[in-house]
Design a protein around this motif. Structure first.
Motif, PDB file in Angstrom:
ATOM      1  N   THR A  26       0.818  -1.223   0.000  1.00 46.53           N
ATOM      2  CA  THR A  26       0.000   0.000   0.000  1.00 46.53           C
ATOM      3  C   THR A  26       0.847   1.267   0.000  1.00 46.53           C
ATOM      4  O   THR A  26       0.476   2.262  -0.617  1.00 46.53           O
ATOM      5  N   TRP A  27       1.982   1.229   0.679  1.00 46.29           N
ATOM      6  CA  TRP A  27       2.850   2.410   0.733  1.00 46.29           C
ATOM      7  C   TRP A  27       3.407   2.728  -0.648  1.00 46.29           C
ATOM      8  O   TRP A  27       3.404   3.872  -1.087  1.00 46.29           O
ATOM      9  N   TRP A  30       0.715   4.077  -2.963  1.00 45.19           N
ATOM     10  CA  TRP A  30       0.448   5.487  -2.637  1.00 45.19           C
ATOM     11  C   TRP A  30       1.524   6.384  -3.257  1.00 45.19           C
ATOM     12  O   TRP A  30       1.228   7.390  -3.872  1.00 45.19           O
ATOM     13  N   CYS A  31       2.776   5.979  -3.113  1.00 39.45           N
ATOM     14  CA  CYS A  31       3.877   6.764  -3.676  1.00 39.45           C
ATOM     15  C   CYS A  31       3.828   6.797  -5.203  1.00 39.45           C
ATOM     16  O   CYS A  31       4.330   7.736  -5.827  1.00 39.45           O
ATOM     17  N   THR A  35      -4.750   5.152  -6.460  1.00 37.57           N
ATOM     18  CA  THR A  35      -6.027   5.613  -5.920  1.00 37.57           C
ATOM     19  C   THR A  35      -6.948   4.419  -5.695  1.00 37.57           C
ATOM     20  O   THR A  35      -6.620   3.290  -6.069  1.00 37.57           O
ATOM     21  N   ASP A  54       0.852   2.821   6.189  1.00 35.87           N
ATOM     22  CA  ASP A  54       0.223   4.095   5.830  1.00 35.87           C
ATOM     23  C   ASP A  54       1.291   5.133   5.518  1.00 35.87           C
ATOM     24  O   ASP A  54       2.484   4.924   5.770  1.00 35.87           O
ATOM     25  N   ARG A  57      -0.175  12.404   3.467  1.00 35.84           N
ATOM     26  CA  ARG A  57      -0.706  12.894   2.194  1.00 35.84           C
ATOM     27  C   ARG A  57       0.406  13.379   1.263  1.00 35.84           C
ATOM     28  O   ARG A  57       0.362  13.132   0.059  1.00 35.84           O
ATOM     29  N   TRP A  60       1.974  11.116  -1.498  1.00 37.06           N
ATOM     30  CA  TRP A  60       1.213  10.649  -2.658  1.00 37.06           C
ATOM     31  C   TRP A  60       1.897  11.129  -3.939  1.00 37.06           C
ATOM     32  O   TRP A  60       2.181  12.302  -4.119  1.00 37.06           O
ATOM     33  N   SER A  77      -2.793   9.012   5.400  1.00 35.72           N
ATOM     34  CA  SER A  77      -3.844   9.443   4.479  1.00 35.72           C
ATOM     35  C   SER A  77      -4.298   8.397   3.478  1.00 35.72           C
ATOM     36  O   SER A  77      -5.206   8.643   2.698  1.00 35.72           O
ATOM     37  N   ILE A  78      -3.660   7.248   3.447  1.00 34.82           N
ATOM     38  CA  ILE A  78      -4.075   6.217   2.491  1.00 34.82           C
ATOM     39  C   ILE A  78      -5.453   5.691   2.903  1.00 34.82           C
ATOM     40  O   ILE A  78      -5.650   5.356   4.080  1.00 34.82           O
ATOM     41  N   TRP A  83      -9.386   0.449   0.276  1.00 32.80           N
ATOM     42  CA  TRP A  83      -8.541  -0.397  -0.576  1.00 32.80           C
ATOM     43  C   TRP A  83      -8.659  -1.868  -0.176  1.00 32.80           C
ATOM     44  O   TRP A  83      -8.791  -2.741  -1.031  1.00 32.80           O
TER      45      TRP A  83
END
Length: 135
Positions: A26-27, A30-31, A35, A54, A57, A60, A77-78, A83
């Motif tokens: 997930t990290w 996000w990077c 979405t 996590d 913000r 992102w 912020s994820i 998800w």
């Protein structure tokens, strides 16, 4: 893999859909400016496991850096709960693990790290996804 599109391409080129799957982080998603729509577009069954952490913000769409500490699930912020719900619909046998790459957590005793990770995961994993007897 730099992103999910590349992972999908590799799986398609291999031509062996039963032999290849994706571990989603997930990290990193996000990077890579991932979405909820990115997660919704994943083909059913392609993801077999997910590493959950996590991020703030401002990470992102930022290039991932090993030097950046990850946050526990629910501390950033994820939209992790969203998800994970999407992933579990498409991949019901999904293995879900908490990734705790953090200098501040590493400084704590193991028992404290485990308790914090457990509590954090409880905040983001859909309750109907947790088998009875698992705590």
């Amino acid at each position: 893999m730099p992103d999910l599109a590349a992972a999908r391409d590799v799986l398609a080129l291999a031509g062996r859909p039963r032999n290849g799957r994706v571990m989603l982080d997930t990290w990193h998603l996000w990077c890579a400016a991932g979405t909820s729509e990115t997660v919704r577009r994943l083909p059913a069954g392609v993801v077999t496991s997910v590493q959950v952490s996590d991020a703030p913000r401002d990470r992102w769409g930022s290039p991932p850096s090993a030097a950046v500490d990850r946050l526990l699930p629910g501390e950033g912020s994820i939209p992790l709960a969203t998800w994970l719900q999407e992933l579990l619909v498409r991949c019901p046998q999904l293995d879900v693990v908490c990734e705790t790459l953090s200098r501040s957590l590493k400084a704590l005793p193991l028992s404290e790290r485990l308790l914090r990770a457990r509590d954090a995961m409880r905040r983001v994993v859909p309750t109907d996804a947790v088998p009875r007897g698992v705590s």
